[in-house]
Write a protein that holds these residues in place. Structure first.
Motif, PDB file in Angstrom:
ATOM      1  N   GLY A  58       0.836  -1.221   0.000  1.00  0.00           N
ATOM      2  CA  GLY A  58       0.000   0.000   0.000  1.00  0.00           C
ATOM      3  C   GLY A  58       0.855   1.250   0.000  1.00  0.00           C
ATOM      4  O   GLY A  58       0.498   2.281  -0.584  1.00  0.00           O
ATOM      5  N   LEU A  59       1.966   1.135   0.643  1.00  0.00           N
ATOM      6  CA  LEU A  59       2.884   2.248   0.782  1.00  0.00           C
ATOM      7  C   LEU A  59       3.317   2.832  -0.557  1.00  0.00           C
ATOM      8  O   LEU A  59       3.542   4.031  -0.692  1.00  0.00           O
ATOM      9  CB  LEU A  59       4.110   1.697   1.506  1.00  0.00           C
ATOM     10  CG  LEU A  59       5.026   2.717   2.095  1.00  0.00           C
ATOM     11  CD1 LEU A  59       4.483   3.090   3.442  1.00  0.00           C
ATOM     12  CD2 LEU A  59       6.408   2.123   2.236  1.00  0.00           C
ATOM     13  N   LEU A  60       3.434   1.933  -1.554  1.00  0.00           N
ATOM     14  CA  LEU A  60       3.983   2.375  -2.837  1.00  0.00           C
ATOM     15  C   LEU A  60       2.966   3.140  -3.663  1.00  0.00           C
ATOM     16  O   LEU A  60       3.302   3.927  -4.532  1.00  0.00           O
ATOM     17  CB  LEU A  60       4.475   1.161  -3.633  1.00  0.00           C
ATOM     18  CG  LEU A  60       5.477   0.281  -2.894  1.00  0.00           C
ATOM     19  CD1 LEU A  60       5.916  -0.852  -3.797  1.00  0.00           C
ATOM     20  CD2 LEU A  60       6.677   1.079  -2.450  1.00  0.00           C
ATOM     21  N   LEU A  61       1.703   2.873  -3.366  1.00  0.00           N
ATOM     22  CA  LEU A  61       0.636   3.424  -4.204  1.00  0.00           C
ATOM     23  C   LEU A  61       0.683   4.944  -4.298  1.00  0.00           C
ATOM     24  O   LEU A  61       0.475   5.519  -5.351  1.00  0.00           O
ATOM     25  CB  LEU A  61      -0.716   2.985  -3.629  1.00  0.00           C
ATOM     26  CG  LEU A  61      -1.903   3.344  -4.509  1.00  0.00           C
ATOM     27  CD1 LEU A  61      -1.989   2.358  -5.663  1.00  0.00           C
ATOM     28  CD2 LEU A  61      -3.182   3.327  -3.702  1.00  0.00           C
ATOM     29  N   GLY A  62       1.012   5.555  -3.168  1.00  0.00           N
ATOM     30  CA  GLY A  62       0.992   7.024  -3.147  1.00  0.00           C
ATOM     31  C   GLY A  62       2.051   7.642  -4.031  1.00  0.00           C
ATOM     32  O   GLY A  62       1.946   8.802  -4.424  1.00  0.00           O
ATOM     33  N   ASP A  63       3.087   6.879  -4.390  1.00  0.00           N
ATOM     34  CA  ASP A  63       4.175   7.423  -5.200  1.00  0.00           C
ATOM     35  C   ASP A  63       4.750   8.669  -4.522  1.00  0.00           C
ATOM     36  O   ASP A  63       5.114   9.629  -5.173  1.00  0.00           O
ATOM     37  CB  ASP A  63       3.662   7.801  -6.595  1.00  0.00           C
ATOM     38  CG  ASP A  63       4.607   7.261  -7.650  1.00  0.00           C
ATOM     39  OD1 ASP A  63       5.689   6.788  -7.256  1.00  0.00           O
ATOM     40  OD2 ASP A  63       4.259   7.324  -8.842  1.00  0.00           O
ATOM     41  N   GLY A  84      -2.562  -6.040  -1.787  1.00  0.00           N
ATOM     42  CA  GLY A  84      -2.738  -4.603  -2.020  1.00  0.00           C
ATOM     43  C   GLY A  84      -2.976  -4.295  -3.481  1.00  0.00           C
ATOM     44  O   GLY A  84      -3.598  -5.073  -4.195  1.00  0.00           O
ATOM     45  N   TYR A  85      -2.463  -3.169  -3.884  1.00  0.00           N
ATOM     46  CA  TYR A  85      -2.767  -2.714  -5.242  1.00  0.00           C
ATOM     47  C   TYR A  85      -1.514  -2.585  -6.098  1.00  0.00           C
ATOM     48  O   TYR A  85      -1.497  -1.826  -7.044  1.00  0.00           O
ATOM     49  CB  TYR A  85      -3.449  -1.346  -5.174  1.00  0.00           C
ATOM     50  CG  TYR A  85      -4.763  -1.380  -4.455  1.00  0.00           C
ATOM     51  CD1 TYR A  85      -5.942  -1.522  -5.186  1.00  0.00           C
ATOM     52  CD2 TYR A  85      -4.830  -1.279  -3.080  1.00  0.00           C
ATOM     53  CE1 TYR A  85      -7.156  -1.545  -4.522  1.00  0.00           C
ATOM     54  CE2 TYR A  85      -6.030  -1.318  -2.422  1.00  0.00           C
ATOM     55  CZ  TYR A  85      -7.204  -1.444  -3.134  1.00  0.00           C
ATOM     56  OH  TYR A  85      -8.404  -1.466  -2.491  1.00  0.00           O
ATOM     57  N   SER A  86      -0.471  -3.277  -5.713  1.00  0.00           N
ATOM     58  CA  SER A  86       0.780  -3.094  -6.459  1.00  0.00           C
ATOM     59  C   SER A  86       0.604  -3.374  -7.931  1.00  0.00           C
ATOM     60  O   SER A  86      -0.058  -4.320  -8.315  1.00  0.00           O
ATOM     61  CB  SER A  86       1.843  -4.040  -5.940  1.00  0.00           C
ATOM     62  OG  SER A  86       2.237  -3.609  -4.677  1.00  0.00           O
ATOM     63  N   SER A  87       1.184  -2.543  -8.720  1.00  0.00           N
ATOM     64  CA  SER A  87       1.163  -2.815 -10.152  1.00  0.00           C
ATOM     65  C   SER A  87       2.608  -3.049 -10.559  1.00  0.00           C
ATOM     66  O   SER A  87       3.537  -2.775  -9.813  1.00  0.00           O
ATOM     67  CB  SER A  87       0.573  -1.632 -10.896  1.00  0.00           C
ATOM     68  OG  SER A  87       1.482  -0.563 -10.852  1.00  0.00           O
ATOM     69  N   LEU A  88       2.746  -3.564 -11.741  1.00  0.00           N
ATOM     70  CA  LEU A  88       4.083  -3.858 -12.257  1.00  0.00           C
ATOM     71  C   LEU A  88       4.958  -2.618 -12.223  1.00  0.00           C
ATOM     72  O   LEU A  88       6.131  -2.668 -11.896  1.00  0.00           O
ATOM     73  CB  LEU A  88       3.954  -4.335 -13.697  1.00  0.00           C
ATOM     74  CG  LEU A  88       3.919  -5.834 -13.892  1.00  0.00           C
ATOM     75  CD1 LEU A  88       3.702  -6.150 -15.346  1.00  0.00           C
ATOM     76  CD2 LEU A  88       5.204  -6.461 -13.371  1.00  0.00           C
ATOM     77  N   SER A  89       4.326  -1.498 -12.564  1.00  0.00           N
ATOM     78  CA  SER A  89       5.108  -0.270 -12.663  1.00  0.00           C
ATOM     79  C   SER A  89       5.710   0.104 -11.303  1.00  0.00           C
ATOM     80  O   SER A  89       6.837   0.539 -11.217  1.00  0.00           O
ATOM     81  CB  SER A  89       4.260   0.878 -13.197  1.00  0.00           C
ATOM     82  OG  SER A  89       3.352   1.295 -12.222  1.00  0.00           O
ATOM     83  N   TYR A  90       4.953  -0.134 -10.240  1.00  0.00           N
ATOM     84  CA  TYR A  90       5.500   0.166  -8.912  1.00  0.00           C
ATOM     85  C   TYR A  90       6.703  -0.733  -8.630  1.00  0.00           C
ATOM     86  O   TYR A  90       7.725  -0.292  -8.118  1.00  0.00           O
ATOM     87  CB  TYR A  90       4.442  -0.063  -7.835  1.00  0.00           C
ATOM     88  CG  TYR A  90       3.385   1.016  -7.797  1.00  0.00           C
ATOM     89  CD1 TYR A  90       3.764   2.359  -7.744  1.00  0.00           C
ATOM     90  CD2 TYR A  90       2.037   0.700  -7.785  1.00  0.00           C
ATOM     91  CE1 TYR A  90       2.804   3.347  -7.693  1.00  0.00           C
ATOM     92  CE2 TYR A  90       1.079   1.689  -7.736  1.00  0.00           C
ATOM     93  CZ  TYR A  90       1.449   3.010  -7.695  1.00  0.00           C
ATOM     94  OH  TYR A  90       0.510   3.989  -7.646  1.00  0.00           O
TER      95      TYR A  90
END
Ligand code: C2E
Ligand code: MG
Ligand code: MG
Length: 730
Positions: free
Chosen positions: A599-604, A630-636
């Motif tokens: 989740g932490l990464l989502l905020g960018d 969570g919502y991790s995407s490849l790009s993250y």
């Protein structure tokens, strides 16, 4: 509205006063003019009365020259008619306009009469005779007095003359009776009583004209009927010597009051008009000022009750309406629902795209929500991304329906100036069907339900249940106790081994434990979020790291994983503090792994990004915990410096139960390989799970199958006897 009324209330009496003053001024002026006119008329009447008396005396004088005369005495005593005709009749007519002349002898017998200078029959005296009776008597009395006094000669200055006014056939005459007297005494008087000359002159047009000219009375006329005093005409009654009415002199008197009033009227009107004009101007100005005041009052009251960004009711108005609704609930049992709404991850959007886009999102979201609300609902913005609704006449179904529609409408993509954004919202619903509830509690309970929605994975709604309140109260208590626990040393670390592909212990995960003296063991899953909320997480985090660093010094070659909370990574000075700790504890960062959640990464968030990079540069490796939830995407995954992913235990738990789980785990493993990341599965409890994982290709494993989290001392022992894990595995 009030101000306008006040302005009018102020002006109404002022206008009334001005109108009354104006009317009083005009009426007063009018009356003053009339009074002036009346006074002037009275003065004129007095003047004319005196004037006519003087005029009559003058008429009398006209005869004096002919009667105080030795010749007259001689000729009249001798009854010399010819002489009398020439010297009395003719002469008085020519010089003094006496139309009629008569002469009486010493016994008052008429012996001579002329009409316009010509001898006439004696009978024409008849109409005069009665009227002259008193005058003749008076003349005789005076004559007797004079004789008594021994006065022999007459005097031009003091002749014996008496007159009267007589009306005959509609004509008015001044009739003078004059005693004939010697002037030098050249003739001897025959009788004791002298003759009397009577002369009559008519008050005709000629008479009136001369009189009018002298007294400037333009339309003077003589009337023969007595009339009431009228405004606009002046009159003087002419009476005879017995006080009987004879005629009236009538004229139009001067009207100085009217003249003055007329002269003053124009300037007065101009002043009044000017005054009213000024009043109107002043009123207009005041009215405008009042209007502006009303507008600014309205603006101020709108601002006081509305949120400036969205124009929605604000917290003040919300509580106002909520109070009213709660009153109705108490009195009539009208049920209401209080919805508490929060945009999920709004802070992340705000931090990533800036406040302007954040504001745009708030406005767009508020429009969507407003569209699904009814007119009777109060939809308010309480703060930031926090909204609330008071729904009237709410049944459980209607409340759920509204919440559902809001969740749905917010989940549709929003077009902002930065591009398309996907957000969701979480809602807590507090349905109130009876009883006495304070407004603050009504909202707080909805907020608790919102908390539940957030914890359950967001983008949903939850109804408030009384247990939530109890749970929340406990959270508050725990929050206080956690601070103490940290100081009292009630917290300690345990470590859970992780095996590598060869089945040997390759690392440990440091996990925090709290042994509460009364509540017993409290799970970090429970108190870590509380610590994050109340800001205690930084202190707690440093404590965890220090403990892990110290313990690690015993374990040669073991990787030590430490859980790092999102809040810690948002601290710019976190790497610095960690660096200090590294130096203090003299450890090598390369032996540590920091576990962060997806989740932490989502905020960018650029800060988080920078902190992670710094930690990596220091030598720490980074693992993505609970991967897949969570919502991790490849790009993250590509963008962040990640070394390892940790398959969440929910997938592991379902291995062998749900086919899909194996597929998901397989996909994660493939992904990790493709991105050249290490992969570990957590929560492995059974040999079946382990075997399946190994088959899929995930060879690093952590779970109860090998070991529960244990004290550091036990890890020491495991390190001493590395076969422990292997033997269990076998
Ligand atoms: P996590 O990082 O995913 O930790 C793994 C959790 O799974 C631990 O729970 C562990 O006891 C549990 N576990 C391990 N093997 C098994 C298994 O085979 N079956 C089952 N059912 N569970 C297993 P724990 O210790 O209660 O920690 C819960 C969460 O609390 C952790 O999840 C972590 O996110 C957080 N946490 C724990 N300690 C710390 C800490 O020191 N700092 C921070 N920031 N978070 C911590
Ligand atoms: Mg972990
Ligand atoms: Mg985990």
């Amino acid at each position: 509205m009030k101000t306008e009324k006040r302005a009018n209330e102020l002006f109404r009496p002022l206008i009334l006063l001005s109108v009354v003053a104006t009317i009083l001024l005009l009426v007063g002026g009018y009356h003053l003019a009339l009074r002036m006119n009346d006074a002037a008329k009275e003065r004129e009447q007095q003047l004319v009365a005196n004037g006519i008396a003087n005029k009559i005396v003058e008429v009398d004088k006209g005869a004096v020259g002919q009667v105080v005369w030795d010749d007259a005495l001689a000729n009249l005593e001798a009854r010399n008619i010819d002489w009398a005709t020439d010297n009395i009749g003719q002469f008085l007519y020519d010089t003094s306009f006496f139309q009629y002349s008569f002469a009486l002898d010493h016994q008052d017998r008429l012996f001579f009469a002329t009409d316009i200078g010509q001898q006439a029959p004696l009978s024409i005296y008849t109409p005069f005779a009665r009227s002259m009776h008193t005058a003749i008597k008076a003349a005789r009395r005076k004559e007797a007095e004079r004789r008594k006094k021994g006065i022999q000669l007459g005097s031009l200055k003091d002749p014996v003359q008496y007159h009267n006014l007589v009306r005959i056939n509609g004509r008015v005459f001044v009739v003078v009776a004059s005693l004939v007297e010697p002037d030098f005494g050249t003739v001897k008087q025959r009788y004791d009583r002298a003759p009397i000359v009577i002369a009559a002159t008519q008050i005709n047009d000629q008479f009136l004209q001369a009189f009018a000219q002298r007294y400037m009375l333009p339309d003077l006329k003589l009337r023969l009927d007595q009339q009431e005093d009228k405004r606009g005409t002046a009159q003087v009654d002419l009476n005879d010597d017995k006080g009987r009415y004879v005629a009236t002199l009538e004229w139009t008197p001067g009207a100085p009051g009217t003249e003055l009033a007329l002269k003053l009227l124009a300037p007065t009107l101009v002043v009044i008009l000017l005054f009213f004009g000024l009043m109107a101007l002043f009123h207009r100005r005041s009215w405008r000022a009042a209007q502006q005041l009303i507008a600014s009052e309205a603006r101020a009251s709108h601002l006081a009750y509305h949120d400036p960004l969205t124009g929605l009711p604000n917290r003040v108005m919300f509580f106002d309406r909520l109070g009213v609704a709660l009153d109705q609930l108490r009195r009539n049992g009208t049920s209401i629902a209080v919805h508490c709404l929060d945009l999920d991850r709004f802070k992340e959007v705000n931090d990533t795209f800036g406040h302007q886009i954040g504001d745009e999102l708030i406005v767009a979201a508020s429009r969507r929500i407003a569209e699904v609300c009814r007119r009777s609902d109060t939809f308010a913005r309480l703060s930031g991304d926090e909204f609330a609704i008071v729904q009237l006449d709410a049944t459980p179904h209607a409340a759920a329906r509204l919440a559902e529609r809001i969740v749905e409408s917010i989940s549709l993509p929003m077009e902002l100036s930065s591009g398309r954004v996907h957000v969701s919202c979480s809602i807590g619903v507090n349905l109130l069907t009876e009883g006495e509830v304070a407004a603050a509690d009504a909202l707080r309970h909805a907020d608790l339900a919102l908390y539940r929605s957030k914890n359950n994975g967001r983008a949903q709604y939850s109804f408030f249940e009384p247990e939530m309140d109890a749970a929340m109260r406990m959270r508050r208590e725990i929050e206080g106790e956690l601070r103490e626990a940290l100081n009292k040393g009630e917290l300690n670390m345990v470590y859970q081994p992780q095996s590598d592909k060869s089945g040997k212990i390759a690392g440990v995960e440091a996990l925090l434990r709290w042994k509460h003296p009364e509540r017993g063991d409290i799970s970090p899953a429970m108190f870590i979020p509380i610590a994050e909320e109340c800001g205690l997480i930084n202190e707690l985090g440093m404590y965890t790291l220090r403990e892990a660093f110290i313990a690690s010094r015993q374990w040669q070659g073991l990787k030590v994983a430490v859980n790092i909370s999102a809040a810690q990574l948002r601290m710019r000075d976190f790497p610095e503090k960690v660096g200090e700790l590294v130096r203090e504890c003299a450890v090598d960062p390369r032996t540590f792994e920091m576990e962060i959640t997806e989740g932490l990464l989502l905020g960018d968030d650029p800060v988080t990004h920078g902190v992670l990079r710094q930690l990596r540069q220091m030598g720490f490796s980074i693992a993505l915990d609970d991967f897949g939830t969570g919502y991790s995407s490849l790009s993250y995954l590509q963008r962040y410096p990640i070394d390892k992913i940790k398959i969440d235990r929910s997938f592991v738990a379902n291995l062998g139960i749900e086919k899909e789980s194996a597929a998901v785990v397989q996909a994660i493993v493939k992904l990790a390989r493709a991105l050249k990341l290490e992969v570990i599965a957590e929560g492995v409890e059974t040999t079946e799970q382990r075997d399946q994982l190994i088959e899929i290709g995930c060879e690093e494993i952590q779970g109860y199958l090998y070991s529960r989290p244990v004290e550091a001392k036990q890890i020491d022992r495991m390190c001493d006897k590395p076969e422990t894990l292997t033997s269990r595995r076998a």
